[in-house]
Design a protein around this motif. Structure first.
Motif: not given
Length: 219
Positions: A131-142
């Motif tokens: 999922g880290g491959e989808l992070e933008r600007g350091g914002a994680s998906i939770e």
């Protein structure tokens, strides 16, 4: 950029069977690792252009596995990761609001057993892994929650796609996002395709599906 990960796994079987399966004398004798490389997977250029996505990064990473077949041997697998993003305007703010990733990992088989590190992972576990491959600007998906599953025709066969709901930060604002993910074996590799977009932008769901359907492997 090349990043290396190391894992340890166990197998059963004799060294002779290992040599036959691998076809590599140095590997069987312990003089060097079995080196295997995935073929890259990616959406077509025309699909990316139509969808408004641009390439963010294309890179290879190395996964090292130590297998035990009565004696320990090393397997070094090179994987491909291709990521893409799309600039959107959402709630009056512009930024990279959509992302897509195509990941391919060689499906290594030693002594009749697969050592693909993602082979037995569920799609939810794959999101935790990549999922880290989808992070933008350091914002994680939770706060991921599975919502539904559906089928798509990808690389000549029907594939099961899971849809998850989650939350992330877009330009400083907390928003709901949808994530679509599918994984399957193709041409000796295991592919993982993942897309994310703001849940409020319903049209981006069809765009993510079109990117998945356009994927080529090998590129």
């Amino acid at each position: 950029m090349m990043t290396t990960f190391r894992r340890t796994v166990l197998a059963t079987g004799a060294t002779g069977a290992l040599a036959l399966a691998a076809g590599c004398l140095d590997f069987a004798l312990g003089n060097g690792p079995l080196e295997v490389t995935a073929e890259r997977a990616a959406p077509t250029d025309s699909a990316l252009e139509t969808a408004g996505y641009e390439e963010r990064a294309t890179e290879q990473r190395s996964i090292e596995e130590r297998v035990d077949v009565g004696v320990e041997r090393d397997v070094e697998a090179t994987v491909w990761l291709s990521t893409y993003t799309k600039e959107i305007e959402f709630r009056g703010t512009a930024g990279e609001g959509c992302a897509f990733a195509a990941i391919s990992i060689p499906d290594v088989s030693v002594a009749g057993r697969s050592f693909n590190p993602i082979g037995e992972l569920s799609n939810e576990e794959l999101l935790s892994e990549y999922g880290g491959e989808l992070e933008r600007g350091g914002a994680s998906i939770e706060n991921l929650t599975h919502r539904e599953s559906f089928g798509l025709e990808i690389l000549g066969d029907g594939r099961s796609v899971d849809v998850f709901e989650g939350t992330t930060t877009f330009e400083g604002e907390r928003i709901d996002v949808d994530i679509v993910v599918t994984s399957f074996a193709h041409e000796g590799d295991r592919l993982v395709l993942v897309g994310s977009y703001p849940a409020a932008l319903a049209a981006e769901s069809a765009t993510a599906e079109e990117l998945m359907e356009s994927v080529e492997h090998p590129v």
